[in-house]
Design a protein around this motif. Sequence first.
Motif, mmCIF file in Angstrom:
data_model
loop_
_atom_site.group_PDB
_atom_site.id
_atom_site.type_symbol
_atom_site.label_atom_id
_atom_site.label_comp_id
_atom_site.label_asym_id
_atom_site.label_seq_id
_atom_site.Cartn_x
_atom_site.Cartn_y
_atom_site.Cartn_z
ATOM 1 N N ALA A 114 0.824 -1.218 0.000
ATOM 2 C CA ALA A 114 0.000 0.000 0.000
ATOM 3 C C ALA A 114 0.858 1.268 0.000
ATOM 4 O O ALA A 114 0.429 2.311 0.479
ATOM 5 C CB ALA A 114 -0.964 0.004 1.183
ATOM 6 N N HIS A 115 2.059 1.188 -0.572
ATOM 7 C CA HIS A 115 2.973 2.340 -0.569
ATOM 8 C C HIS A 115 2.350 3.573 -1.210
ATOM 9 O O HIS A 115 2.602 4.702 -0.785
ATOM 10 C CB HIS A 115 4.270 1.985 -1.326
ATOM 11 N N ASP A 116 1.542 3.372 -2.237
ATOM 12 C CA ASP A 116 0.993 4.500 -2.998
ATOM 13 C C ASP A 116 -0.472 4.790 -2.655
ATOM 14 O O ASP A 116 -1.137 5.532 -3.385
ATOM 15 C CB ASP A 116 1.120 4.218 -4.500
ATOM 16 N N PHE A 117 -0.957 4.214 -1.584
ATOM 17 C CA PHE A 117 -2.345 4.430 -1.172
ATOM 18 C C PHE A 117 -2.522 5.844 -0.630
ATOM 19 O O PHE A 117 -1.934 6.219 0.376
ATOM 20 C CB PHE A 117 -2.728 3.401 -0.110
ATOM 21 N N GLN A 118 -3.307 6.629 -1.336
ATOM 22 C CA GLN A 118 -3.637 7.988 -0.925
ATOM 23 C C GLN A 118 -5.152 8.070 -0.743
ATOM 24 O O GLN A 118 -5.892 8.274 -1.710
ATOM 25 C CB GLN A 118 -3.174 9.005 -1.978
ATOM 26 N N PRO A 119 -5.651 7.873 0.471
ATOM 27 C CA PRO A 119 -7.099 7.769 0.661
ATOM 28 C C PRO A 119 -7.878 8.992 0.190
ATOM 29 O O PRO A 119 -8.992 8.844 -0.330
ATOM 30 C CB PRO A 119 -7.242 7.541 2.175
ATOM 31 N N ARG A 120 -7.316 10.181 0.331
ATOM 32 C CA ARG A 120 -8.043 11.363 -0.132
ATOM 33 C C ARG A 120 -8.133 11.407 -1.657
ATOM 34 O O ARG A 120 -9.120 11.904 -2.217
ATOM 35 C CB ARG A 120 -7.404 12.639 0.423
ATOM 36 N N GLU A 121 -7.112 10.882 -2.331
ATOM 37 C CA GLU A 121 -7.186 10.793 -3.788
ATOM 38 C C GLU A 121 -8.251 9.786 -4.203
ATOM 39 O O GLU A 121 -8.988 10.012 -5.170
ATOM 40 C CB GLU A 121 -5.824 10.408 -4.373
ATOM 41 N N TRP A 122 -8.327 8.678 -3.495
ATOM 42 C CA TRP A 122 -9.398 7.722 -3.775
ATOM 43 C C TRP A 122 -10.760 8.384 -3.579
ATOM 44 O O TRP A 122 -11.653 8.239 -4.424
ATOM 45 C CB TRP A 122 -9.283 6.521 -2.837
ATOM 46 N N ALA A 123 -10.911 9.075 -2.469
ATOM 47 C CA ALA A 123 -12.199 9.706 -2.173
ATOM 48 C C ALA A 123 -12.571 10.718 -3.254
ATOM 49 O O ALA A 123 -13.738 10.792 -3.673
ATOM 50 C CB ALA A 123 -12.157 10.370 -0.799
ATOM 51 N N ARG A 124 -11.588 11.480 -3.708
ATOM 52 C CA ARG A 124 -11.865 12.450 -4.765
ATOM 53 C C ARG A 124 -12.269 11.736 -6.057
ATOM 54 O O ARG A 124 -13.195 12.167 -6.745
ATOM 55 C CB ARG A 124 -10.643 13.329 -5.011
ATOM 56 N N LEU A 125 -11.603 10.653 -6.395
ATOM 57 C CA LEU A 125 -11.966 9.880 -7.583
ATOM 58 C C LEU A 125 -13.397 9.356 -7.467
ATOM 59 O O LEU A 125 -14.194 9.474 -8.422
ATOM 60 C CB LEU A 125 -10.989 8.721 -7.763
ATOM 61 N N PHE A 126 -13.732 8.787 -6.332
ATOM 62 C CA PHE A 126 -15.072 8.228 -6.158
ATOM 63 C C PHE A 126 -16.131 9.328 -6.200
ATOM 64 O O PHE A 126 -17.233 9.130 -6.711
ATOM 65 C CB PHE A 126 -15.147 7.458 -4.840
ATOM 66 N N GLN A 127 -15.793 10.481 -5.657
ATOM 67 C CA GLN A 127 -16.719 11.614 -5.709
ATOM 68 C C GLN A 127 -16.944 12.051 -7.153
ATOM 69 O O GLN A 127 -18.080 12.295 -7.583
ATOM 70 C CB GLN A 127 -16.166 12.757 -4.867
#
Length: 468
Positions: A114-127
């Motif tokens: 999970a080195h590149d896991f950026q939860p806020r980027e995921w959230a923005r993508l899902f939004q």
Amino acid sequence: IPAPNPSRSQPIPLQPLFLTPGAASLGAVVVQGLSPRRYRADWASLDARPLPAWFDRAKVGVFVHWGVFAVPAWGSEWFWWHWRGEQRADYERFVRSRFPPATTYADFAPRFSAHDFQPREWARLFQRAGARYVVLTAKHHEGFTNWGSPVSWSWNAVDTGPHRDLVGELGQALRESNISYGLYHSLLEWFNPLYLADKESGFKTQSFVLQKTMPELYDLVLRYKPDLIWSDGDWEAPESYWNSTSFLAWLYNDSPVKDTVVVNDRWCNNCSCHHGGYYNCADKYKPGALLTHKWEMCSSIDKLSWGYRSNMHISELMDEASIIEELVQTVSFGGNYLLNVGPTKEGVIVPIFQERLLALGRWLDTNGEAIYESKPWRVQMENSTDSVWYTSKGPAVYAIFLTWPRDSLLKLLSPVASPSLQVTMLGLAGALEWQKGPDKGVLITLPCAPPSALSAQPGWTVKLEGVE
């Protein structure tokens, strides 16, 4: 998500719901607020709980299958079972060719970085994808937990691999983006010795349930307060083994999310399409009719797997038009649409998955008025060659057509026009001309070609105000 098996392949069909004009609503099933009644630990009582209203309004969600299975990234998220449970030769050859001798599945966990896991980027993508809720695999059938489960020693994302609380980090990012948060949880674990011992006893003992499954479910609820619990891994044992009704009674009566939490129907080997909250019935379920009970279709951009595969081909992925068609059909029949992506072991949602999600979001930017918070209309689909599907919201009726009609003349047989009928196209300013059909319905004159701003869409929506 279970692989195909007899208990899932032939779901018991639900009875279609035929509604009188103006009555197409799941209002008896979904409510704004819940009464203070207490629920007993039996299905008759639990099934009577109204579904919190947010779920039906949301319509669109993103499913995320992420776990140690992202390390081999081959076959599917059922990698461990196919390799060690079924001892398939192709999986054995794959491991021998890619990993050191004597490699075990547990050896994959440290590589789940999970080195590149950026939860806020995921959230923005899902939004941007238009998702109103997101469901993450907190624990799949492999038993590895994406949070620091106190009863999953050294087999969780805090003790090994990422050394991060993946469930908590994504939850915080989603809440900041005002996206509801659901957690997938598998009741069974393929190779847990406690589960295998209970299975050997014919599920007369409950060591695994009492020491592993139920402590983890309670921990997830108390720690993360999810809006949704997406249960799975139920199919091998009855409710008397899983203690599902006792957990759900606590969840509905005394948990911190008792008034808002939503659950699905995978809580025992005879539960699907019968008991729980909303119905999944089967993976990629398509009832083909309006149902009396709220339901959800889960689908996956990768048509062959729910987890990430490094060897997937473009022909094996859903295209934008297929995604929109599934969404529209599902919502027209009263369902929610949960679209899956599988991140890599590093925590990357690969660009092709991002492209599909963003395409869905662009379509919803224009046509979301016909999807979010909508209700089924008295007719769900037009029996014509134009592939027209209907939804409604208050007095407005929406006709979503997936093919631009010949001569730009949209023929709708089902609506009964009033003299005050107003017709507009979502995303296009101004009213459209219309006339009554020669026998019934209405004929709507569209622009000669899809407007340039809408030309790339795999579907368009006309809004009808003043029809019966």
